[in-house]
Scaffold this active site. Structure first.
Site, short mmCIF file in Angstrom:
data_model
loop_
_atom_site.label_atom_id
_atom_site.label_comp_id
_atom_site.label_asym_id
_atom_site.label_seq_id
_atom_site.Cartn_x
_atom_site.Cartn_y
_atom_site.Cartn_z
N LYS A 13 -9.69 2.64 -2.20
CA LYS A 13 -9.89 2.03 -0.90
C LYS A 13 -11.22 2.47 -0.29
CE LYS A 13 -7.37 1.52 3.52
NZ LYS A 13 -6.18 2.02 4.26
N GLU A 47 0.84 -1.20 0.00
CA GLU A 47 0.00 0.00 0.00
C GLU A 47 0.88 1.26 0.00
OE1 GLU A 47 -3.61 1.82 2.79
OE2 GLU A 47 -2.09 0.51 3.68
N CYS A 57 -5.49 -3.02 2.54
CA CYS A 57 -5.21 -2.94 3.97
C CYS A 57 -6.43 -3.05 4.88
CB CYS A 57 -4.41 -1.67 4.25
SG CYS A 57 -3.47 -1.71 5.81
#
Length: 262
Positions: free
Chosen positions: A109, A43, A143
């Site tokens: 995300k 990330e 994540c």
């Protein structure tokens, strides 16, 4: 028999130093000797997990996108990982899926890490990206998404399952490593798919230590690869035959709840 070769790069990152990170990662990617089709980076691989997007964000025709495009073409591989993007006045923690021919897909995300104020600096996405390679379907996430199983949950049609590989790119701190390892295994078991988690190592600019613990897990939850505390470049070949065998022998996916995400 269909196979898919994937290389994971677990690495330390130079804090908020884009040029140093791109140079370092280019050297690692060019040094890959094994046959591979996909290279997975952590990330925010060009900066570390920075909360200063106003300083480091790029557009979709910026330096890092061009770097990915050139390197993917030269190496003849797909390159994926997330970077900071500015678009329409908003900042995104955006995973890029760069093909060797210069075409790309992206995923913003969805679950922003409010514990570190990510939600105050970035805008959340609302669409999943499931890429296709050689007949394999690959679900791409970032994540903190890992903590939210509904977002990753298979939504199978009557006769086929939605995806085969679930990839998480991360900057996941060592202090919450038990959750990282446990949830990656859970996602593999409940979705009957391969799961790949690629995390960074080293201290970031906030002196938060990351131990890596990148993992590759099979659809039964068995760990095929695990590396902690050190940088590592690892290539694995996944077998569709094994995946199909598990799903055929244990067709649990057919009994899954049907649902909608809002």
């Amino acid at each position: 028999m269909s196979t898919l070769s994937i290389t994971t790069i677990q690495t330390d990152l130079h804090w908020e130093d884009k040029a140093a990170n791109l140079q370092m990662l280019e050297s690692k990617i060019n040094a890959i000797e094994e046959k591979t089709e996909i290279v997975v980076l952590p990330e925010m691989f060009s900066t570390g997990f920075s909360m200063q997007p106003q300083l480091f964000a790029e557009t979709m025709d910026g330096e890092t996108i061009e770097w990915m495009k050139e390197l993917a073409n030269n190496k003849k591989v797909i390159i994926t990982g997330s970077i900071i993007i500015k678009e329409d006045g908003n900042y995104y923690n955006r995973l890029i899926w760069m093909l060797p021919n210069g075409q790309l897909g992206y995923y913003d995300k969805r679950h922003l890490f409010a514990y570190a104020d990510e939600d105050k600096h970035y805008t959340a996405g609302n669409k999943r990206l499931i890429a296709s390679v050689k007949g394999w379907k690959i679900n791409l996430q970032v994540c903190y998404d890992l903590r939210f199983p509904v977002w990753a949950r298979q939504q199978p049609r009557i006769h086929e399952i939605e995806y085969d590989v679930l990839i998480y790119v991360a900057n996941w701190p060592d202090k919450r490593m038990h959750a990282w390892k446990t949830l990656l295994c859970a996602r593999a078991i409940e979705n009957q798919c391969y799961v790949i988690g690629v995390n960074r190592v080293g201290n970031d600019g906030n002196n938060i230590y990351h131990s890596g613990n990148s993992l590759i897990i099979d659809p039964l939850g068995e760990v095929l690869y695990h590396r902690a505390d050190t940088e590592d470049v690892f290539t694995i070949t996944l077998e569709k035959e094994k995946l199909d065998e598990v799903r055929s022998k244990f067709p649990f996916w057919k009994d899954a709840d049907r649902f909608d995400i809002h």
